[in-house]
Design a protein around this motif. Structure first.
Motif, PDB file in Angstrom:
ATOM      1  N   GLY A 172       8.698  -1.484   9.129  1.00 14.81           N
ATOM      2  CA  GLY A 172       8.238  -2.811   8.949  1.00 14.81           C
ATOM      3  C   GLY A 172       6.962  -3.238   8.885  1.00 14.81           C
ATOM      4  N   ALA A 173       6.623  -4.413   8.827  1.00 18.33           N
ATOM      5  CA  ALA A 173       5.336  -4.849   8.558  1.00 18.33           C
ATOM      6  C   ALA A 173       5.035  -5.737  10.016  1.00 18.33           C
ATOM      7  N   ALA A 174       3.659  -5.696  10.433  1.00 16.62           N
ATOM      8  CA  ALA A 174       3.194  -6.212  11.672  1.00 16.62           C
ATOM      9  C   ALA A 174       1.939  -7.091  11.417  1.00 16.62           C
ATOM     10  N   GLU A 175       1.745  -8.090  12.156  1.00 15.04           N
ATOM     11  CA  GLU A 175       0.539  -8.816  12.163  1.00 15.04           C
ATOM     12  C   GLU A 175      -0.663  -8.103  12.950  1.00 15.04           C
ATOM     13  N   ALA A 176      -1.805  -8.052  12.494  1.00 13.87           N
ATOM     14  CA  ALA A 176      -2.972  -7.374  13.137  1.00 13.87           C
ATOM     15  C   ALA A 176      -3.321  -8.193  14.157  1.00 13.87           C
ATOM     16  N   THR A 177      -3.833  -7.478  15.147  1.00 20.69           N
ATOM     17  CA  THR A 177      -4.273  -8.052  16.549  1.00 20.69           C
ATOM     18  C   THR A 177      -5.995  -7.497  16.963  1.00 20.69           C
ATOM     19  N   VAL A 178      -6.798  -8.404  16.900  1.00 20.11           N
ATOM     20  CA  VAL A 178      -8.186  -7.997  17.377  1.00 20.11           C
ATOM     21  C   VAL A 178      -8.098  -7.074  18.611  1.00 20.11           C
ATOM     22  N   GLY A 179      -8.705  -5.931  18.422  1.00 20.09           N
ATOM     23  CA  GLY A 179      -8.562  -4.802  19.458  1.00 20.09           C
ATOM     24  C   GLY A 179      -7.562  -3.766  19.363  1.00 20.09           C
ATOM     25  N   GLN A 180      -6.834  -4.018  18.306  1.00 18.26           N
ATOM     26  CA  GLN A 180      -5.687  -3.130  18.103  1.00 18.26           C
ATOM     27  C   GLN A 180      -6.290  -1.988  17.434  1.00 18.26           C
ATOM     28  N   ALA A 181      -5.717  -0.825  17.660  1.00 21.47           N
ATOM     29  CA  ALA A 181      -5.948   0.642  16.977  1.00 21.47           C
ATOM     30  C   ALA A 181      -5.457   0.846  15.731  1.00 21.47           C
ATOM     31  N   VAL A 182      -6.049   0.959  14.731  1.00 22.80           N
ATOM     32  CA  VAL A 182      -5.466   1.215  13.369  1.00 22.80           C
ATOM     33  C   VAL A 182      -6.103   2.427  12.628  1.00 22.80           C
ATOM     34  N   ILE A 183      -5.235   2.821  11.563  1.00 22.59           N
ATOM     35  CA  ILE A 183      -5.642   4.177  10.839  1.00 22.59           C
ATOM     36  C   ILE A 183      -5.350   3.595   9.491  1.00 22.59           C
ATOM     37  N   ALA A 239       5.014 -12.132   1.925  1.00 21.83           N
ATOM     38  CA  ALA A 239       5.697 -13.521   2.047  1.00 21.83           C
ATOM     39  C   ALA A 239       5.627 -14.140   0.478  1.00 21.83           C
ATOM     40  N   ALA A 240       4.238 -13.887   0.448  1.00 27.89           N
ATOM     41  CA  ALA A 240       3.642 -14.536  -0.919  1.00 27.89           C
ATOM     42  C   ALA A 240       4.623 -14.109  -2.267  1.00 27.89           C
ATOM     43  N   VAL A 241       4.945 -12.741  -2.078  1.00 26.72           N
ATOM     44  CA  VAL A 241       5.807 -12.384  -3.386  1.00 26.72           C
ATOM     45  C   VAL A 241       7.241 -12.281  -2.895  1.00 26.72           C
ATOM     46  N   GLY A 242       7.559 -12.267  -1.981  1.00 19.19           N
ATOM     47  CA  GLY A 242       9.215 -12.396  -1.758  1.00 19.19           C
ATOM     48  C   GLY A 242       9.539 -11.224  -1.541  1.00 19.19           C
ATOM     49  N   ALA A 243       8.958  -9.962  -0.936  1.00 14.54           N
ATOM     50  CA  ALA A 243       9.499  -8.842  -1.085  1.00 14.54           C
ATOM     51  C   ALA A 243       9.425  -8.259   0.511  1.00 14.54           C
ATOM     52  N   GLN A 244       9.998  -7.253   0.753  1.00 12.77           N
ATOM     53  CA  GLN A 244      10.024  -6.670   2.121  1.00 12.77           C
ATOM     54  C   GLN A 244       9.887  -4.895   2.062  1.00 12.77           C
ATOM     55  N   ILE A 245       9.450  -4.746   3.373  1.00 11.16           N
ATOM     56  CA  ILE A 245       9.309  -3.382   3.450  1.00 11.16           C
ATOM     57  C   ILE A 245      10.469  -2.758   4.393  1.00 11.16           C
ATOM     58  N   GLY A 246      10.822  -1.712   4.242  1.00  8.65           N
ATOM     59  CA  GLY A 246      12.036  -1.107   4.907  1.00  8.65           C
ATOM     60  C   GLY A 246      13.170  -2.214   5.191  1.00  8.65           C
ATOM     61  N   CYS A 265      -6.321   2.955  -8.848  1.00  8.36           N
ATOM     62  CA  CYS A 265      -6.226   2.267  -7.826  1.00  8.36           C
ATOM     63  C   CYS A 265      -5.175   2.858  -6.919  1.00  8.36           C
ATOM     64  N   SER A 266      -4.833   2.527  -5.606  1.00  6.74           N
ATOM     65  CA  SER A 266      -3.832   3.167  -4.790  1.00  6.74           C
ATOM     66  C   SER A 266      -2.742   2.104  -4.662  1.00  6.74           C
ATOM     67  N   LEU A 267      -1.419   2.907  -4.734  1.00  8.30           N
ATOM     68  CA  LEU A 267      -0.113   2.008  -4.259  1.00  8.30           C
ATOM     69  C   LEU A 267      -0.303   2.002  -2.900  1.00  8.30           C
ATOM     70  N   GLY A 268      -0.207   0.844  -2.312  1.00 12.49           N
ATOM     71  CA  GLY A 268      -0.094   0.663  -0.893  1.00 12.49           C
ATOM     72  C   GLY A 268       1.210   0.836  -0.303  1.00 12.49           C
ATOM     73  N   PHE A 269       2.176   0.161  -0.560  1.00 12.79           N
ATOM     74  CA  PHE A 269       3.575   0.330   0.086  1.00 12.79           C
ATOM     75  C   PHE A 269       4.481   0.040  -1.087  1.00 12.79           C
ATOM     76  N   ASN A 270       5.731   1.028  -0.935  1.00 10.79           N
ATOM     77  CA  ASN A 270       6.667   0.676  -1.726  1.00 10.79           C
ATOM     78  C   ASN A 270       7.497  -0.433  -0.995  1.00 10.79           C
ATOM     79  N   VAL A 271       8.101  -1.442  -1.897  1.00  5.76           N
ATOM     80  CA  VAL A 271       8.752  -2.705  -1.377  1.00  5.76           C
ATOM     81  C   VAL A 271       9.958  -2.814  -2.253  1.00  5.76           C
ATOM     82  N   ILE A 272      10.720  -3.725  -1.720  1.00 11.76           N
ATOM     83  CA  ILE A 272      12.166  -4.286  -2.432  1.00 11.76           C
ATOM     84  C   ILE A 272      11.705  -5.503  -2.677  1.00 11.76           C
TER      85      ILE A 272
END
Length: 439
Positions: A273-284, A364-371, A194-201
């Protein structure tokens, strides 16, 4: 922040519909006609917004509109947000316009669309089907993959027809929705890759990482090399059910896990940081099989009926993916994490649908944060909803739409794939890519 220029590897399939809808919406009549019979004051022009500030503004408008709010979407080319409004309350419509958004009158309220989605879940939860709210059409978009045939196809089709053409529509996908844990190049456990998605604290300041939930339920321990000693232990995993995410803590508490992503060719991107998705938003999306591919968000709160069970609350996109890409990160161009690949159908030749676990929900579910733990890092201007006005909206300026979030290459198995050979340069805990760009 240093980052590479993100190449557009493949054709983006469904990217231009929003612009036409927005163009039509701008022609809406002006509110607040003069009481003296003079010409009404011209409505302010829609504000130029980043995707992140557009999403923030839409959230604030939704709070003010209440039941009249029926979703919103972003036009990447015009840099404008369109807000769907139910009803003919001219005061509310005027507030939306003053806030800097485009107003669009629609038939279906958010409550009606949620009710339609519940009907689908009760009557047509069939493996190989998925549905999500599409605010650009103000309908539920239902998709059935190639495995849905015969009586099952008849059941999903009749359920959609019962909801009415103005509420839901169905399309057939040539691919097959999958979430098999195999095919990536990053972390290994229980015979799966599997892939590691994001390092967090985590909440105690200890390092860990996010990955797909179907990986977390497949194995309790994960290594950064095939057959290697474990480097992390699963602390929490959700799949199927209300998401597809897992939190893995590093066994060595001194592991350095910075919010930095290696995108290949010696280039890195800092995740702010993390951000909410918006319909129409360009993503990679980054994946070990096809590398970097871009597209746009096409639906939110998606429900996907995998063979393993139903998963809710996902992001739907038109970003392509292939075996070995599953579990990789979804991000925008300026440093914000958006999602973790869950699964989907199609490939990077004919396209298809790909679904992602929202990063904000997982954190939010795991109580962690990015950056630094921020969701974006800006303000949506000086407008207030507390005084009955949505306010001016404001523009976050250039940035905050993105950031690459690839933390460690490899891939979570949503697309199956062959175990093959892997390139495991760099420790997973150091945010270095263990993936190979083959696409």
């Amino acid at each position: 922040m240093s980052h590479k220029r993100i190449p557009k590897r493949k054709i983006v399939f469904a990217g231009g519909g929003a612009a036409a809808v927005v163009a039509a919406a701008i022609l809406l009549p002006q509110a607040n006609a003069s009481q003296t019979g003079s010409d009404p004051s011209p409505a302010p022009a829609p504000k130029s917004l980043s995707a992140l500030s557009a999403g923030d503004l839409a959230s604030r408008i939704a709070t003010r509109l209440g039941p009249a709010f029926a979703g919103a979407y972003y036009d990447q080319d015009r840099r404008q947000v369109t807000v769907n409004v139910v009803g003919d309350d001219s005061d509310l419509r005027a507030e939306v316009t003053r806030a800097g958004a485009v107003v669009r009158s629609v038939k279906n309220s958010t409550a009606q669309l949620k009710s339609a989605a519940m009907t689908l879940r009760q009557q047509a939860t069939i493996p190989g089907t998925a549905w999500a709210v599409d605010p650009t059409t103000n309908r539920i978009q239902v998709t059935a993959d190639r495995t849905v045939t015969g009586d099952e196809w008849d059941r999903i089709e009749s359920t959609v027809e019962s909801l009415g053409a103005d509420t839901a529509r169905i399309k057939k996908s040539a691919g097959e929705f999958k979430t098999v844990a195999a095919g990536g190049d990053a972390i290994f456990g229980g015979g799966a890759r599997c892939s590691l998605g994001f390092n967090v604290i985590d909440g105690n300041g200890a390092p860990g990482f996010l990955t797909a939930g179907h990986c977390g339920v497949a194995a309790a321990e994960w290594s950064d090399a095939a057959g290697g000693a474990p480097v992390g232990t699963v602390q929490q995993a959700t799949f199927p059910g209300d998401g597809d995410f897992a939190f893995v803590s590093y066994d060595d508490a001194t592991t350095q896990a910075p919010s930095t992503v290696d995108t290949g060719d010696g280039q890195t991107v800092e995740i702010t940081g993390a951000a909410e998705a918006t319909v129409g938003q360009a993503v990679i999306r980054m994946g070990s099989t096809t590398g970097l591919n871009d597209g746009s968000v096409t639906g939110l709160d998606a429900t996907v009926n995998y063979a393993e069970g139903t998963v809710t609350g996902l992001i739907q996109t038109d970003v392509c993916a292939e075996p070995g890409d599953s579990g990789g990160p979804l991000f925008t161009a300026d440093g914000n994490a958006i999602g973790l690949t869950s699964g989907g159908s199609g490939d990077c030749t004919v396209g298809g649908e790909t679904f992602f676990q929202p990063v904000t929900t997982a954190l939010a579910a795991v109580g962690a944060q990015i950056g630094d733990g921020s969701v974006g890092d800006g303000s949506v201007g000086d407008g207030s909803v507390g005084d009955g006005s949505v306010g001016d909206g404001g523009d976050l300026g250039a940035g905050n739409d993105g950031g690459t979030a690839q933390n460690d290459g490899g891939n979570a198995g949503g697309y199956g794939g062959d175990a093959g050979d892997s390139n495991d340069e760099g420790a997973v805990g150091h945010g270095e890519s263990a993936a190979t760009e083959n696409g």
